[in-house]
Structures are given as structure tokens and as C-alpha cells.
Design a protein around this motif. Structure first.
Motif, PDB file in Angstrom:
ATOM      1  N   ARG A   1       4.409  30.508  20.748  1.00  0.00           N
ATOM      2  CA  ARG A   1       4.237  30.722  19.312  1.00  0.00           C
ATOM      3  C   ARG A   1       5.439  30.257  18.502  1.00  0.00           C
ATOM      4  O   ARG A   1       5.290  29.725  17.403  1.00  0.00           O
ATOM      5  N   TYR A   2       6.642  30.441  19.048  1.00  0.00           N
ATOM      6  CA  TYR A   2       7.837  30.239  18.228  1.00  0.00           C
ATOM      7  C   TYR A   2       8.812  29.187  18.758  1.00  0.00           C
ATOM      8  O   TYR A   2       9.722  28.784  18.040  1.00  0.00           O
ATOM      9  N   VAL A   3       8.648  28.749  19.996  1.00  0.00           N
ATOM     10  CA  VAL A   3       9.703  27.928  20.579  1.00  0.00           C
ATOM     11  C   VAL A   3       9.240  26.542  21.014  1.00  0.00           C
ATOM     12  O   VAL A   3       9.886  25.548  20.678  1.00  0.00           O
ATOM     13  N   ASN A   4       8.154  26.436  21.740  1.00  0.00           N
ATOM     14  CA  ASN A   4       7.848  25.200  22.464  1.00  0.00           C
ATOM     15  C   ASN A   4       8.035  23.942  21.628  1.00  0.00           C
ATOM     16  O   ASN A   4       8.909  23.125  21.894  1.00  0.00           O
ATOM     17  N   ALA A   5       7.219  23.759  20.598  1.00  0.00           N
ATOM     18  CA  ALA A   5       7.357  22.630  19.658  1.00  0.00           C
ATOM     19  C   ALA A   5       7.579  21.292  20.358  1.00  0.00           C
ATOM     20  O   ALA A   5       8.367  20.468  19.911  1.00  0.00           O
ATOM     21  N   GLY A   6       6.920  21.098  21.476  1.00  0.00           N
ATOM     22  CA  GLY A   6       7.015  19.818  22.166  1.00  0.00           C
ATOM     23  C   GLY A   6       8.117  19.703  23.198  1.00  0.00           C
ATOM     24  O   GLY A   6       8.227  18.675  23.881  1.00  0.00           O
ATOM     25  N   LEU A   7       8.957  20.742  23.350  1.00  0.00           N
ATOM     26  CA  LEU A   7      10.057  20.649  24.309  1.00  0.00           C
ATOM     27  C   LEU A   7       9.550  20.427  25.731  1.00  0.00           C
ATOM     28  O   LEU A   7      10.209  19.774  26.533  1.00  0.00           O
ATOM     29  N   GLU A   8       8.379  20.965  26.045  1.00  0.00           N
ATOM     30  CA  GLU A   8       7.833  20.817  27.389  1.00  0.00           C
ATOM     31  C   GLU A   8       7.466  19.365  27.705  1.00  0.00           C
ATOM     32  O   GLU A   8       7.324  18.992  28.870  1.00  0.00           O
ATOM     33  N   ASP A   9       7.315  18.554  26.667  1.00  0.00           N
ATOM     34  CA  ASP A   9       6.925  17.155  26.866  1.00  0.00           C
ATOM     35  C   ASP A   9       8.117  16.203  26.886  1.00  0.00           C
ATOM     36  O   ASP A   9       7.930  14.986  26.927  1.00  0.00           O
ATOM     37  N   TYR A  10       9.331  16.761  26.846  1.00  0.00           N
ATOM     38  CA  TYR A  10      10.521  15.910  26.925  1.00  0.00           C
ATOM     39  C   TYR A  10      10.622  15.279  28.318  1.00  0.00           C
ATOM     40  O   TYR A  10      10.118  15.813  29.302  1.00  0.00           O
ATOM     41  N   VAL A  11      11.319  14.148  28.359  1.00  0.00           N
ATOM     42  CA  VAL A  11      11.633  13.495  29.623  1.00  0.00           C
ATOM     43  C   VAL A  11      13.147  13.314  29.705  1.00  0.00           C
ATOM     44  O   VAL A  11      13.850  13.387  28.697  1.00  0.00           O
TER      45      VAL A  11
ATOM     46  N   PRO B   1      12.153  13.391  23.592  1.00  0.00           N
ATOM     47  CA  PRO B   1      10.694  13.266  23.615  1.00  0.00           C
ATOM     48  C   PRO B   1      10.275  11.924  24.212  1.00  0.00           C
ATOM     49  O   PRO B   1      10.847  10.883  23.890  1.00  0.00           O
ATOM     50  N   LYS B   2       9.277  11.957  25.049  1.00  0.00           N
ATOM     51  CA  LYS B   2       8.778  10.722  25.666  1.00  0.00           C
ATOM     52  C   LYS B   2       8.282   9.744  24.615  1.00  0.00           C
ATOM     53  O   LYS B   2       8.382   8.517  24.778  1.00  0.00           O
ATOM     54  N   SER B   3       7.786  10.286  23.490  1.00  0.00           N
ATOM     55  CA  SER B   3       7.238   9.438  22.433  1.00  0.00           C
ATOM     56  C   SER B   3       8.285   8.553  21.781  1.00  0.00           C
ATOM     57  O   SER B   3       7.942   7.567  21.116  1.00  0.00           O
ATOM     58  N   MET B   4       9.582   8.867  21.955  1.00  0.00           N
ATOM     59  CA  MET B   4      10.644   8.062  21.355  1.00  0.00           C
ATOM     60  C   MET B   4      10.863   6.753  22.104  1.00  0.00           C
ATOM     61  O   MET B   4      11.478   5.825  21.571  1.00  0.00           O
ATOM     62  N   LEU B   5      10.388   6.676  23.324  1.00  0.00           N
ATOM     63  CA  LEU B   5      10.710   5.547  24.184  1.00  0.00           C
ATOM     64  C   LEU B   5       9.806   4.354  23.895  1.00  0.00           C
ATOM     65  O   LEU B   5       8.706   4.485  23.344  1.00  0.00           O
ATOM     66  N   SER B   6      10.261   3.194  24.300  1.00  0.00           N
ATOM     67  CA  SER B   6       9.447   1.989  24.197  1.00  0.00           C
ATOM     68  C   SER B   6       8.241   2.104  25.115  1.00  0.00           C
ATOM     69  O   SER B   6       8.212   2.918  26.057  1.00  0.00           O
ATOM     70  N   GLU B   7       7.225   1.294  24.869  1.00  0.00           N
ATOM     71  CA  GLU B   7       6.027   1.321  25.695  1.00  0.00           C
ATOM     72  C   GLU B   7       6.374   1.015  27.152  1.00  0.00           C
ATOM     73  O   GLU B   7       5.819   1.616  28.088  1.00  0.00           O
TER      74      GLU B   7
ATOM     75  N   ILE C   1      14.592  19.694  33.434  1.00  0.00           N
ATOM     76  CA  ILE C   1      13.228  19.853  33.943  1.00  0.00           C
ATOM     77  C   ILE C   1      13.069  21.197  34.650  1.00  0.00           C
ATOM     78  O   ILE C   1      12.031  21.856  34.535  1.00  0.00           O
ATOM     79  N   MET C   2      14.086  21.616  35.357  1.00  0.00           N
ATOM     80  CA  MET C   2      14.037  22.916  36.024  1.00  0.00           C
ATOM     81  C   MET C   2      13.979  24.042  35.004  1.00  0.00           C
ATOM     82  O   MET C   2      13.275  25.045  35.200  1.00  0.00           O
ATOM     83  N   ALA C   3      14.706  23.904  33.899  1.00  0.00           N
ATOM     84  CA  ALA C   3      14.644  24.908  32.834  1.00  0.00           C
ATOM     85  C   ALA C   3      13.249  24.976  32.236  1.00  0.00           C
ATOM     86  O   ALA C   3      12.691  26.061  32.017  1.00  0.00           O
ATOM     87  N   MET C   4      12.646  23.804  31.972  1.00  0.00           N
ATOM     88  CA  MET C   4      11.300  23.791  31.414  1.00  0.00           C
ATOM     89  C   MET C   4      10.285  24.405  32.381  1.00  0.00           C
ATOM     90  O   MET C   4       9.324  25.051  31.952  1.00  0.00           O
ATOM     91  N   ASN C   5      10.479  24.222  33.679  1.00  0.00           N
ATOM     92  CA  ASN C   5       9.596  24.869  34.644  1.00  0.00           C
ATOM     93  C   ASN C   5       9.598  26.383  34.473  1.00  0.00           C
ATOM     94  O   ASN C   5       8.552  27.035  34.588  1.00  0.00           O
ATOM     95  N   ILE C   6      10.777  26.944  34.202  1.00  0.00           N
ATOM     96  CA  ILE C   6      10.882  28.395  33.999  1.00  0.00           C
ATOM     97  C   ILE C   6      10.224  28.805  32.694  1.00  0.00           C
ATOM     98  O   ILE C   6       9.441  29.764  32.649  1.00  0.00           O
ATOM     99  N   TYR C   7      10.524  28.096  31.591  1.00  0.00           N
ATOM    100  CA  TYR C   7       9.995  28.501  30.288  1.00  0.00           C
ATOM    101  C   TYR C   7       8.482  28.349  30.233  1.00  0.00           C
ATOM    102  O   TYR C   7       7.791  29.172  29.627  1.00  0.00           O
TER     103      TYR C   7
END
Length: 454
Positions: A259-269, A425-431, A157-163
Motif C-alpha cells: 500500500r505504501y512502499v512498493n511503487a515499482g521497487l520490486e521491478d528494479y534490476v 528500474p528495468k524500464s530505464m535501460l535500452s532495449e 535482490i535478496m532484500a527485495m525477496n524479503i520485502y
């Protein structure tokens, strides 16, 4: 007053010597260990030779990177995941002409520069609030914060804060320096600067704002002297693996990331396995005073059974073809040279005549184990049932001269005992688990083992 501590007297000492001498295996072990070391003697040959570097799912992520003499594994491993995404978006392979200096990498130095700068600000603001609230300078919290400041470790999460705030740049635009590859002296100077600022705040509470301003300026100056001036924009052009030349013009690091990297990484948990029963599974955990970017996402995890972590990692690789960032206690039962981890890789108990029987919960509770290293899963061997995992392929950041060109093999039982965190990805988790992220986190003190940094 009689001391409660019983001294080791001569009678007891002679008894210990006699007990040692009576067991012939002790002398055999002593002769061997004094000559070649404990790992050579305890190494489990039968386990090692059967722990193969073969996997039913394997992801090619190019040449292994090297963090050199630094603790930046969390940045290297998160950027290794990000570079895999970028390589696909750019249609380049590892040895691409996009980077004439070698294998395509994203600048770890760039990420560290802004992490350190943000941490200076985060620490100053955090400590200022404590000083204003009257926190005693010799409290457990203040002592911990003073001792922990300006290390290299971090979290996903700290890495994503930087990116998210600063983006990323290809490594050729901001390469490594002497201090990025060996951070100890730079960290010492920054630590001294922040200790001094704290002392000045305590001595002059009315001048805290001015102390913060001048310390932040000094921290920026120290970082720039050690790491260089990071680019605010660059001309991006590359030749893809099909030989097609591309020119994207002048872009900022933030534009490159989006443009080239994010691809949903910011939404990981982040999922963790905290084995202590007082922290229930399915609950969110947070760590007080742990972070890097003021105003960024808090460092929080969802506590889940380790099998859930395995299932998510397996599915992310086998179904989506993506590497998986994770954090572990890398030291136990590790053959660094061969690149292997297994719970029975070394038979220390047999050599010493000691039964080491602590489970994961006890190791965490009594200070025997905590997360200390971050890497990326880039493969897994799955049984014929499609779900049972046998072993895991690991991309490390210790260079390519060890293991299988820098790639390690981890047994599935080692994962259960020593892996603590994965980012998915948060979307992988159960409801149920997705909804759990909307709950208030169980806040743990700054020194809790779950706050250990990779």
C-alpha cells in the motif's frame, strides 16, 4: 629437494636498511607516521578542501540511520530508499508524529529477522543437495560455504525477496534489540548450529530431512530469543505533515508494503561493473549458491560499463526524484570523519615512495577490491551540459555524528574505480539491455569477487 623459496639473509637485510637510511624522506615520513598515523600524514589537503558538499540535485531523506555494530548496510540502504517512497505516500516528513519515537524509519530488525530465518532454510537445503550428490566435505566449495554462512551482508535482490514475501513495518512496531545492533554473538550461535547440522547430514544421509526440520526449528528459536517476535499485523495510524490524522486500521506487514512502499521497487534490476574482459559487457552474471529465500529471485546482475550506471543513477534522481541504492568498496581513499571519497584523497605513494598503479580490473582479479558496503545516492552535481557528473551525495548508515550529519561526498572518479553495483528500474535501460535479462546468466563460482556481499 632444494627449496624454491630464497631466504632473506643478513646481506640482503643490511642492504634494505642502507637503502632506507640513504633517503632522507623516509626518516621524515617515519617520524610523522609513528606519531600521528598514515592517514594524517598522507591526507591530501588540496583535494579535501575542494571536495564540496554542494549538489545541483539533492534529495531530502531525513536523518541518517545507524546500523550500529552490524553488517546490515544492504538492508538499511534498501529501506532508506523504501522509506523515501513511504514518506511521500504517507505525506509525512522525517520528524513526523507518525513515529513518536523520532524520525520515521522502517524496521531493519524485522527485515533481518526474516532474512536470517530464510538463510537458515536456504543453507540447509543447499548443503543437503550437495551432501546427497556426494560433494566432498573438504572441497573448495564446501569450505567456502562453511566459512561464509550467517554473515550479515546481502544484495538488493535478496532484500527485495524479503520485502516481497514478508513486507515491512514501521520501526516503532519492531524496534532494535541488543543483538540486532551487535550481531556477532547471535551469528556465532547460528553458524555453529548450521555447521553441526552439516556434520550430522554427512554422518547420516538417510536422516537429512529430519535434520533440516529440527535445525530450522532451533534456528527460529535462537532468532526469536535474540530479536523478539516480529508482528504479523499492527494498527496503523499517523498524522501527516499538514496535521491531518489518518487511521488505516489493522494491517499486515505485507499490506503495508504493497500500500505504501512498493511503487515499482520490486521491478528494479541490478547493474554491475565487472571489469574483467572474460565477462563481456551486456551479459547477465549470476553467482552459484548465492541467495537467501528458497524459491525467490536469483541473485543476478547485468554487466555494463560504469558510465551506464552513472547515467541511470543521475537520471533516476534528476528526472524522477528518487534515491538510488548502490554497492561499493567503501574503504579505499575514505575520510570517514569528514565524509569524503576521492581517488587522490590520500597520497600514500608519496609517503612510502611506492607507485600504486593497479587499475580496477587488477584490483578485482588479485583480491585487492570487492564490494563490501551498500548505501544510497541522494544527490549529484551535474555540469551545465546536463550529463557530466562531478560528485555524488551519499546517504550512509553510520549515524549522524560524522561527515555532513551522516551524508558523504563522493568524487566522480572514485565512483568509476570503487562502485560496483546500482539498482535501477528495468524500464530505464535500452532495449538491448532489457533483452539481455532474458538470456542465460554466466554463472560464476560462489567465491568469485562479484559475489561479495555488501
Amino acid at each position: 629437494m632444494t627449496s624454491a623459496l630464497t631466504p632473506l639473509d643478513q646481506t640482503r637485510l643490511e642492504g634494505l636498511r642502507t637503502a632506507f637510511d640513504e633517503r632522507e624522506a623516509n626518516h621524515v615520513a617515519m617520524n610523522a607516521v609513528t606519531q600521528v598515523g598514515i592517514d594524517e600524514v598522507a591526507h591530501n589537503y588540496n583535494r579535501s578542501r575542494l571536495l564540496q558538499h554542494r549538489f545541483s540535485v539533492s534529495i531530502d531523506n531525513g536523518t541518517v540511520t545507524s546500523q550500529a555494530h552490524s553488517g546490515r548496510c544492504w538492508l538499511f540502504s534498501s529501506l532508506n530508499v523504501a522509506r523515501f517512497v513511504a514518506r511521500k505516500a504517507l505525506n509525512i516528513d522525517g520528524e513526523s508524529t507518525a513515529n513518536p519515537m523520532g524520525d520515521f524509519e522502517l524496521s531493519q530488525n524485522y527485515a533481518m529477522y526474516y532474512d536470517k530465518l530464510e538463510r537458515v532454510n536456504y543453507f540447509l537445503r543447499d548443503v543437503a543437495a550437495l551432501v546427497r550428490a556426494g560433494e566432498p566435505v573438504d572441497s573448495q566449495l564446501m569450505r567456502f560455504l562453511m566459512g561464509d554462512v550467517m554473515g550479515d551482508g546481502g544484495q538488493w535482490i535478496m532484500a527485495m525477496n524479503i520485502y516481497k514475501k514478508y513486507g515491512a513495518v514501521p520501526k516503532q512496531y519492531y524496534p532494535e534489540t541488543a543483538s540486532s545492533q551487535n550481531t556477532s554473538q547471535m551469528n556465532d550461535q547460528l553458524r555453529r548450529l548450521l555447521h553441526q547440522a552439516t556434520a550430522h547430514m554427512v554422518a547420516n544421509p538417510d536422516g537429512i530431512d529430519e535434520i533440516i526440520d529440527r535445525t530450522l526449528e532451533a534456528g527460529h528459536r535462537i532468532l526469536t530469543i535474540h530479536l523478539g517476535t516480529p508482528p504479523t499485523s499492527f494498527d496503523w495510524e499517523w498524522t501527516d505533515k499538514d496535521g491531518v490524522f489518518h487511521r488505516d486500521g489493522r494491517i499486515t506487514p505485507q499490506e503495508f508494503w504493497k500500500r505504501y512502499v512498493n511503487a515499482g521497487l520490486e521491478d528494479y534490476v541490478c547493474l554491475v561493473d565487472d571489469p574483467r574482459p572474460e565477462h563481456p559487457k551486456g551479459r547477465k552474471i549470476g553467482i552459484e549458491h548465492l541467495g537467501n529465500v528458497a524459491g525467490g529471485d536469483p541473485t543476478e546482475y547485468l554487466n555494463v560499463p560504469v558510465e551506464v550506471m552513472k547515467d541511470c543513477a543521475r537520471r533516476l534522481m534528476s528526472e524522477q526524484g528518487l534515491p538510488v541504492w548502490f554497492g561499493a568498496d567503501c574503504h579505499p581513499m575514505m575520510d570517514r570523519k569528514a565524509g569524503q571519497w576521492a581517488t587522490d584523497l590520500f597520497e600514500y605513494g608519496r609517503v612510502y615512495g611506492v607507485d600504486f598503479d593497479m587499475d580496477k580490473e587488477q584490483r578485482v582479479r588479485f583480491g585487492d577490491s570487492a564490494q563490501n558496503h551498500a548505501m544510497a545516492f541522494v544527490g549529484v552535481d551535474v555540469a551545465d551540459d546536463g550529463r557530466t557528473t562531478n560528485r555524488w551525495r551519499v546517504e550512509n548508515s553510520w549515524g549522524g555524528d560524522i561527515a555532513n550529519k551522516g551524508y558523504f561526498t563522493m568524487s566522480d572518479d572514485w565512483f568509476s574505480q570503487y562502485v560496483y553495483e546500482v539498482a535501477v528500474p528495468k524500464s530505464m535501460l535500452s532495449e538491448e539491455y532489457r533483452q539481455a535479462f532474458d538470456q542465460e546468466a554466466i554463472m560464476l563460482p560462489a567465491w568469485d569477487p562479484m559475489g561479495a556481499l555488501a
